[in-house]
Write a protein that holds these residues in place. Structure first.
Motif, PDB file in Angstrom:
ATOM      1  N   UNK A 111     -48.748  79.110 108.128  1.00  0.00           N
ATOM      2  CA  UNK A 111     -47.436  78.585 107.753  1.00  0.00           C
ATOM      3  C   UNK A 111     -46.534  78.498 108.971  1.00  0.00           C
ATOM      4  N   UNK A 112     -46.590  79.498 109.829  1.00  0.00           N
ATOM      5  CA  UNK A 112     -45.777  79.498 111.044  1.00  0.00           C
ATOM      6  C   UNK A 112     -46.180  78.327 111.939  1.00  0.00           C
ATOM      7  N   UNK A 113     -47.468  78.070 112.029  1.00  0.00           N
ATOM      8  CA  UNK A 113     -47.944  76.969 112.861  1.00  0.00           C
ATOM      9  C   UNK A 113     -47.496  75.619 112.303  1.00  0.00           C
ATOM     10  N   UNK A 119     -41.160  71.424 113.770  1.00  0.00           N
ATOM     11  CA  UNK A 119     -40.082  71.541 114.766  1.00  0.00           C
ATOM     12  C   UNK A 119     -40.304  70.574 115.920  1.00  0.00           C
ATOM     13  N   UNK A 120     -41.539  70.410 116.343  1.00  0.00           N
ATOM     14  CA  UNK A 120     -41.836  69.481 117.436  1.00  0.00           C
ATOM     15  C   UNK A 120     -41.459  68.047 117.074  1.00  0.00           C
ATOM     16  N   UNK A 121     -41.701  67.666 115.826  1.00  0.00           N
ATOM     17  CA  UNK A 121     -41.376  66.289 115.430  1.00  0.00           C
ATOM     18  C   UNK A 121     -39.871  66.052 115.379  1.00  0.00           C
ATOM     19  N   UNK A 122     -39.093  67.114 115.293  1.00  0.00           N
ATOM     20  CA  UNK A 122     -37.632  66.987 115.235  1.00  0.00           C
ATOM     21  C   UNK A 122     -36.982  66.909 116.613  1.00  0.00           C
ATOM     22  N   UNK A 123     -37.750  67.209 117.672  1.00  0.00           N
ATOM     23  CA  UNK A 123     -37.174  67.180 119.011  1.00  0.00           C
ATOM     24  C   UNK A 123     -36.666  65.775 119.348  1.00  0.00           C
TER      25      UNK A 123
END
Length: 165
Positions: A111-113, A119-123
């Motif tokens: 789940x953390x991964x 989060x990466x896609x939101x950068x």
């Protein structure tokens, strides 16, 4: 409705595949509960086969144990979301939800991964500050990639020495 039926099938696959994670899983009871849930959702309806499987096809491309933990944690979350809208007064629904929560806890690293990937896609890569930070980290990222690929090459060459192919 097709989502729910294939979801129930994949739930069975998850529980059987990763049943060893929690030795207290009662697979026979869980299968009975899943059968009752199938009846609740009328999963023998003719539209179930439309469009093919929802989860099982995706599971086949995730081959390594750690990879599977990532996708399974996401699939379990989807089942839990689906069960939020079902009648929790039924014992079989409560039992399945409890077992899914138990499995989800044991797959928490997955789940953390998933969250890391989201989060990466939101950068905002067009943001100059983000770009500066990314450039500062580029060498470290490439080093990690090199470490990963050299370890795979090493494993492959070890296998070739052992294999009499």
């Amino acid at each position: 409705m097709a989502f729910q039926t294939y979801s129930l099938f994949v739930l069975s696959v998850i529980v059987i595949s990763f049943g060893h994670i929690e030795s207290r899983l009662n697979l026979l009871q869980l299968q009975n509960d899943i059968d009752k849930l199938k009846a609740d959702f009328n999963s023998s309806h003719s539209d179930v086969a439309d469009g093919g499987p929802i989860f099982t096809e995706k599971l086949s491309s995730w081959t390594e144990r750690n990879e599977k933990r990532i996708i399974l944690s996401q699939i379990i979350s989807m089942y839990l979301k689906m069960l939020e809208n079902t009648d929790k007064s039924k014992a079989h629904v409560r039992n399945i939800a409890e077992e899914l929560h138990t499995l989800k806890e044991s797959l928490s690293d997955g789940s953390k991964k998933i969250e890391d990937l989201k989060d990466l896609t939101k950068l905002q890569m067009g943001d100059l500050k983000i770009q500066r930070k990314a450039v500062n980290e580029l060498f470290s990222v490439l080093q990690k990639l090199g470490d990963t690929s050299s370890s795979h090459k090493r494993k492959r060459s070890q296998f070739q020495r052992l294999c009499k192919c």
